[in-house]
Design an enzyme around this catalytic site. Structure first.
Site, mmCIF file in Angstrom:
data_model
loop_
_atom_site.group_PDB
_atom_site.id
_atom_site.type_symbol
_atom_site.label_atom_id
_atom_site.label_comp_id
_atom_site.label_asym_id
_atom_site.label_seq_id
_atom_site.Cartn_x
_atom_site.Cartn_y
_atom_site.Cartn_z
ATOM 1 N N CYS A 1 0.832 -1.214 0.000
ATOM 2 C CA CYS A 1 0.000 0.000 0.000
ATOM 3 C C CYS A 1 0.865 1.261 0.000
ATOM 4 O O CYS A 1 1.697 1.455 0.887
ATOM 5 C CB CYS A 1 -0.922 -0.022 1.217
ATOM 6 S SG CYS A 1 -1.831 1.513 1.448
ATOM 7 N N CYS B 1 0.488 3.351 3.229
ATOM 8 C CA CYS B 1 1.213 2.732 4.352
ATOM 9 C C CYS B 1 2.702 3.049 4.236
ATOM 10 O O CYS B 1 3.375 3.274 5.245
ATOM 11 C CB CYS B 1 0.981 1.226 4.399
ATOM 12 S SG CYS B 1 -0.648 0.767 5.074
ATOM 13 N N ASP C 1 -1.336 16.527 -1.338
ATOM 14 C CA ASP C 1 -1.568 15.683 -2.509
ATOM 15 C C ASP C 1 -0.534 16.026 -3.573
ATOM 16 O O ASP C 1 -0.233 17.198 -3.820
ATOM 17 C CB ASP C 1 -2.976 15.907 -3.055
ATOM 18 C CG ASP C 1 -3.408 14.811 -4.012
ATOM 19 O OD1 ASP C 1 -4.345 14.065 -3.679
ATOM 20 O OD2 ASP C 1 -2.797 14.698 -5.106
ATOM 21 N N ASN D 1 -13.544 9.340 -1.987
ATOM 22 C CA ASN D 1 -13.935 8.527 -3.135
ATOM 23 C C ASN D 1 -13.958 7.063 -2.709
ATOM 24 O O ASN D 1 -12.992 6.561 -2.142
ATOM 25 C CB ASN D 1 -12.935 8.705 -4.282
ATOM 26 C CG ASN D 1 -12.927 10.126 -4.824
ATOM 27 O OD1 ASN D 1 -13.978 10.750 -4.937
ATOM 28 N ND2 ASN D 1 -11.763 10.635 -5.157
ATOM 29 N N GLY E 1 -13.567 7.156 -8.674
ATOM 30 C CA GLY E 1 -12.258 7.801 -8.772
ATOM 31 C C GLY E 1 -11.266 7.361 -7.720
ATOM 32 O O GLY E 1 -10.174 7.931 -7.628
ATOM 33 N N THR F 1 -8.278 5.642 -6.358
ATOM 34 C CA THR F 1 -7.089 5.009 -6.973
ATOM 35 C C THR F 1 -6.169 4.411 -5.913
ATOM 36 O O THR F 1 -5.365 3.536 -6.225
ATOM 37 C CB THR F 1 -6.291 6.024 -7.806
ATOM 38 O OG1 THR F 1 -5.934 7.138 -6.984
ATOM 39 C CG2 THR F 1 -7.101 6.525 -8.989
ATOM 40 N N HIS G 1 -6.318 2.793 0.462
ATOM 41 C CA HIS G 1 -6.121 3.050 1.888
ATOM 42 C C HIS G 1 -6.997 4.264 2.149
ATOM 43 O O HIS G 1 -6.752 5.339 1.569
ATOM 44 C CB HIS G 1 -4.627 3.327 2.169
ATOM 45 C CG HIS G 1 -4.312 3.611 3.612
ATOM 46 N ND1 HIS G 1 -3.307 2.939 4.290
ATOM 47 C CD2 HIS G 1 -4.854 4.483 4.492
ATOM 48 C CE1 HIS G 1 -3.253 3.392 5.542
ATOM 49 N NE2 HIS G 1 -4.174 4.339 5.681
ATOM 50 N N HIS H 1 -8.843 7.502 2.660
ATOM 51 C CA HIS H 1 -8.293 8.850 2.805
ATOM 52 C C HIS H 1 -9.376 9.876 2.482
ATOM 53 O O HIS H 1 -10.317 9.600 1.731
ATOM 54 C CB HIS H 1 -7.077 9.053 1.900
ATOM 55 C CG HIS H 1 -7.359 8.748 0.465
ATOM 56 N ND1 HIS H 1 -7.346 7.462 -0.033
ATOM 57 C CD2 HIS H 1 -7.678 9.552 -0.588
ATOM 58 C CE1 HIS H 1 -7.642 7.493 -1.321
ATOM 59 N NE2 HIS H 1 -7.863 8.744 -1.682
ATOM 60 N N HIS I 1 -9.901 13.812 1.141
ATOM 61 C CA HIS I 1 -9.321 14.979 0.483
ATOM 62 C C HIS I 1 -9.860 16.229 1.156
ATOM 63 O O HIS I 1 -11.082 16.404 1.259
ATOM 64 C CB HIS I 1 -9.734 15.033 -0.994
ATOM 65 C CG HIS I 1 -9.297 13.854 -1.817
ATOM 66 N ND1 HIS I 1 -8.260 13.918 -2.711
ATOM 67 C CD2 HIS I 1 -9.772 12.585 -1.896
ATOM 68 C CE1 HIS I 1 -8.113 12.747 -3.310
ATOM 69 N NE2 HIS I 1 -9.023 11.920 -2.837
HETATM 70 P P1 5GP Z 1 -8.171 8.914 -4.803
HETATM 71 O O1 5GP Z 1 -8.190 9.099 -6.294
HETATM 72 O O2 5GP Z 1 -7.856 7.467 -4.433
HETATM 73 O O3 5GP Z 1 -9.397 9.420 -4.105
HETATM 74 O O4 5GP Z 1 -6.990 9.813 -4.252
HETATM 75 C C1 5GP Z 1 -5.666 9.447 -4.296
HETATM 76 C C2 5GP Z 1 -4.855 10.708 -4.294
HETATM 77 O O5 5GP Z 1 -3.515 10.377 -3.957
HETATM 78 C C3 5GP Z 1 -4.801 11.428 -5.647
HETATM 79 O O6 5GP Z 1 -5.357 12.732 -5.531
HETATM 80 C C4 5GP Z 1 -3.320 11.441 -5.997
HETATM 81 O O7 5GP Z 1 -2.904 12.656 -6.596
HETATM 82 C C5 5GP Z 1 -2.656 11.217 -4.654
HETATM 83 N N1 5GP Z 1 -1.375 10.534 -4.739
HETATM 84 C C6 5GP Z 1 -1.068 9.446 -5.506
HETATM 85 N N2 5GP Z 1 0.200 9.056 -5.297
HETATM 86 C C7 5GP Z 1 0.711 9.929 -4.379
HETATM 87 C C8 5GP Z 1 2.005 10.052 -3.765
HETATM 88 O O8 5GP Z 1 2.940 9.278 -4.006
HETATM 89 N N3 5GP Z 1 2.162 11.074 -2.878
HETATM 90 C C9 5GP Z 1 1.162 11.951 -2.568
HETATM 91 N N4 5GP Z 1 1.431 12.914 -1.693
HETATM 92 N N5 5GP Z 1 -0.078 11.852 -3.138
HETATM 93 C C10 5GP Z 1 -0.292 10.860 -4.025
HETATM 94 ZN ZN ZN Z 2 -2.380 1.237 3.674
#
Ligand code: 5GP
Ligand code: ZN
Length: 113
Positions: free
Chosen positions: A5, A8, A31, A87, A93, A95, A98, A100, A102
């Site tokens: 992850c 993690c 982010d 999300n 959306g 990705t 884990h 989280h 925003h």
């Molecule tokens: P999701 O799309 O799962 O709701 O949000 C994942 C977020 O993690 C995205 O906005 C993406 O830009 C961010 N993200 C992906 N990889 C990394 C990383 O290595 N470091 C940081 N700080 N953010 C990341």
């Molecule tokens: Zn995790």
């Protein structure tokens, strides 16, 4: 801790991040691809995959994450308010699997209905 992850690995320090908040149970970091002037991710240090996993199996984590957001997201830090997004699922959306949240703010955000 889930070995594969990404978040993690950020929590353990294996992958660097720009942290803006940390206590014993929660961290928040910038982010990497900001969608607003301020775009932070609030994450519980104990791994769950998504909001349903967290709500079903570790509901106390919700209170800990929201307490951290309340501590950080003051009127001084976000004078124009903020938007909080989660999300759940690839179709929405998600990705990173884990859980989280925003936290978006800064200059006026576009309408969202
Ligand atoms: P999701 O799309 O799962 O709701 O949000 C994942 C977020 O993690 C995205 O906005 C993406 O830009 C961010 N993200 C992906 N990889 C990394 C990383 O290595 N470091 C940081 N700080 N953010 C990341
Ligand atoms: Zn995790």
């Amino acid at each position: 801790m889930s070995k594969s992850c990404l978040f993690c690995k950020i929590i353990s320090g294996e992958i660097p991040s720009t942290k803006v908040f940390e206590n014993e149970s929660v961290i928040a970091f910038k982010d990497i691809q900001p969608a607003a002037e301020k775009h932070l991710l609030f994450v519980h240090k104990s791994h769950t995959a998504d909001i349903i996993d967290m709500s079903s199996n570790a509901p106390e984590q919700l209170a800990e994450v929201f307490a951290a957001i309340a501590e950080y997201a003051t009127d001084k830090e976000f004078p124009n308010g903020f938007r909080l997004i989660n999300n759940k699922g690839t179709g929405a959306g998600q990705t990173i699997f884990h859980t989280h949240f925003h936290l978006l703010g800064g200059k006026r955000l576009p309408g969202f209905h």
